[in-house]
Design an enzyme around this catalytic site. Structure first.
Site, mmCIF file in Angstrom:
data_model
loop_
_atom_site.group_PDB
_atom_site.id
_atom_site.type_symbol
_atom_site.label_atom_id
_atom_site.label_comp_id
_atom_site.label_asym_id
_atom_site.label_seq_id
_atom_site.Cartn_x
_atom_site.Cartn_y
_atom_site.Cartn_z
ATOM 1 N N TYR A 140 7.541 -51.240 -35.783
ATOM 2 C CA TYR A 140 6.323 -51.698 -35.112
ATOM 3 C C TYR A 140 6.629 -52.359 -33.769
ATOM 4 C CZ TYR A 140 2.728 -51.113 -38.732
ATOM 5 O OH TYR A 140 1.819 -50.610 -39.614
ATOM 6 N N LYS A 190 15.129 -47.624 -47.762
ATOM 7 C CA LYS A 190 15.524 -46.212 -47.739
ATOM 8 C C LYS A 190 17.011 -46.180 -47.399
ATOM 9 C CE LYS A 190 14.622 -41.778 -47.916
ATOM 10 N NZ LYS A 190 14.279 -41.103 -49.185
ATOM 11 N N ASP A 222 10.438 -43.874 -51.394
ATOM 12 C CA ASP A 222 9.747 -42.702 -51.932
ATOM 13 C C ASP A 222 9.535 -42.841 -53.441
ATOM 14 O OD1 ASP A 222 12.511 -42.508 -52.204
ATOM 15 O OD2 ASP A 222 12.592 -40.348 -51.859
ATOM 16 N N ASP A 246 3.298 -51.594 -44.950
ATOM 17 C CA ASP A 246 1.968 -51.158 -44.523
ATOM 18 C C ASP A 246 1.466 -50.078 -45.479
ATOM 19 O OD1 ASP A 246 -0.301 -50.776 -42.819
ATOM 20 O OD2 ASP A 246 0.680 -49.000 -41.998
ATOM 21 N N ASP A 250 -1.326 -50.486 -49.018
ATOM 22 C CA ASP A 250 -2.561 -49.703 -49.162
ATOM 23 C C ASP A 250 -2.548 -48.942 -50.488
ATOM 24 O OD1 ASP A 250 -3.593 -50.455 -46.686
ATOM 25 O OD2 ASP A 250 -4.150 -48.404 -46.147
HETATM 26 C C1 IPM Z 1 -2.652 -53.435 -41.621
HETATM 27 C C2 IPM Z 1 -3.192 -52.436 -40.632
HETATM 28 C C3 IPM Z 1 -2.510 -52.679 -39.296
HETATM 29 C C4 IPM Z 1 -1.028 -52.432 -39.482
HETATM 30 C C5 IPM Z 1 -3.079 -51.841 -38.133
HETATM 31 C C6 IPM Z 1 -4.580 -52.013 -37.988
HETATM 32 C C7 IPM Z 1 -2.374 -52.131 -36.838
HETATM 33 O O1 IPM Z 1 -3.005 -51.150 -41.092
HETATM 34 O O2 IPM Z 1 -2.818 -54.655 -41.386
HETATM 35 O O3 IPM Z 1 -2.095 -53.032 -42.629
HETATM 36 O O4 IPM Z 1 -0.565 -51.298 -39.377
HETATM 37 O O5 IPM Z 1 -0.308 -53.410 -39.740
HETATM 38 MG MG MG Z 2 -2.285 -51.047 -43.093
#
Ligand code: IPM
Ligand code: MG
Length: 361
Positions: A140, A190, A222, A246, A250
């Site tokens: 990032y 990884k 993975d 990240d 999710d």
């Molecule tokens: C998160 C989001 C952010 C990230 C984006 C919006 C930049 O996906 O907070 O997980 O990738 O960190």
């Molecule tokens: Mg995210």
């Protein structure tokens, strides 16, 4: 002493859910005889519209002086093609406040178990994962990064890079967090392919020596992505880098089935330098439903609970908020995202949901 909170409503449904978070803060203030001073600042697309900058210097300044920050969400199609991206505001505030530790709990609420994306038998023993994601390093922020043309071919590149200091401090956060819960950490990397992951694994192992009471395991990213689906119950704390975190956070959220319920905390070395923590719902700005009073404010409200507990040490107030949320769910209140198959009740709007939770406090 008055505790000072900066609100960064941002874009899309951000302002609606942050307004409900504020409602809850006011209810907590009354109930527990506390006093919060609150100030709003611009971030993301809203800040681009107002000033051309997704993170105006004034926003960084007021956040640095705050005890805590509550953020809504940033981004939306309106700014997708512009030179300035709203997301740069979010990444910028993380960096500016040195918020290297992102804590994302993914829990199945018993009241909402039927919403899980998984078969009932895979979640019936409970899912309670804390993803500890490194937030200010990795690909990032790694340099060099950019685009260039070499021999007539367009190239683009980012650098996945960590130093041992960055790894050690996030590992410590994970081990300490595990101590207060299931006492197990799974470090995800990884290292069968990446040098940066081999350093990650080595430093996590070194750091583990200071936490002999916590069990440490390692998993390739993975495989971890697969294990979260096959057997999410096995995890307690997952610690990983910025990009893997990240994605996995999710995924873990989807396993709980209620992304609209999940809070998060982003912390600096608060113990050492007292920097403010930033609290935000895990969900995004959901531009498709923005401004329609359809958003689920519970993730923002639960982020307020995390703030009360982690920044202000107000465990009882935090628990009161969390119990109020569950009480409202038990009464059968549901926002549109919380509706399971065959559900026939009415849908509770964003503001009303906030009122209902506040009333329970
Ligand atoms: C998160 C989001 C952010 C990230 C984006 C919006 C930049 O996906 O907070 O997980 O990738 O960190
Ligand atoms: Mg995210």
């Amino acid at each position: 002493m008055k505790k000072h909170i900066v609100l960064l409503p941002g874009d899309g449904i951000g302002p609606e859910v942050v307004a409900q978070g504020l409602k809850i803060l006011r209810a907590v203030e009354k109930k527990f005889a506390l006093s919060f001073s609150v100030e709003e600042a611009l971030i993301g697309g809203a800040a681009i519209d107002a000033s051309g900058d997704p993170l105006p210097p004034g926003t960084v300044e007021v956040c640095k002086k705050a005890d805590a920050v509550l953020l809504g969400a940033v981004g939306g199609p309106k700014w997708d093609k512009g030179k300035q991206r709203p997301e740069a505001g979010l990444l910028g505030i993380r960096k500016a406040l040195n918020l290297f530790a992102n804590l994302r709990p993914a829990t199945v609420f018993p009241e909402l178990a039927e919403l899980s994306a998984l078969r009932a038998d895979r979640v019936e023993k409970g899912v309670d994962i804390l993803v500890v994601r490194e937030l200010t390093g990795d690909v990032y922020f790694g340099r060099p990064a950019g685009e260039e043309t070499r021999d007539g071919l367009r190239y683009a590149f980012n650098n996945m890079i960590y130093n041992e200091y960055e790894i050690r401090r996030i590992a410590r956060v994970a081990f300490s967090a595990a101590r207060a819960r299931g006492k197990r950490v799974c470090s995800v990397d990884k290292s069968n392919v990446l040098n940066v992951s081999r350093l990650w694994r080595a430093v996590v192992e070194e750091t583990h020596k200071d936490y002999p009471d916590v069990a440490l395991s390692h998993m390739y990213v993975d495989n971890c992505a697969m294990q979260i689906i096959i057997n999410p119950t096995q995890f307690d704390v997952i610690v990983t880098g910025n990009l893997f975190g990240d994605i996995l956070s999710d995924e873990a959220a989807a396993v709980t089935g209620s992304l609209g319920m999940l809070p998060s905390a982003s912390l600096s070395g608060a113990a050492e330098d007292g920097g403010p923590g930033l609290y935000e719902p895990v969900h995004g700005s959901a531009p498709d439903i923005a401004g329609q009073d359809k958003a689920n404010p519970l993730a923002a409200i639960l982020s307020v609970a995390m703030m009360l507990r982690m920044t202000f040490g107000l465990g009882e107030a935090a628990q009161t908020v969390e119990e109020a949320v569950r009480a409202v769910l038990r009464e059968g209140r549901r926002s549109a995202d919380l509706i399971g198959p065959g559900w026939k009740g009415e849908i509770t709007g964003c503001a009303q949901f906030g009122d209902l939770v506040a009333a329970k406090i």
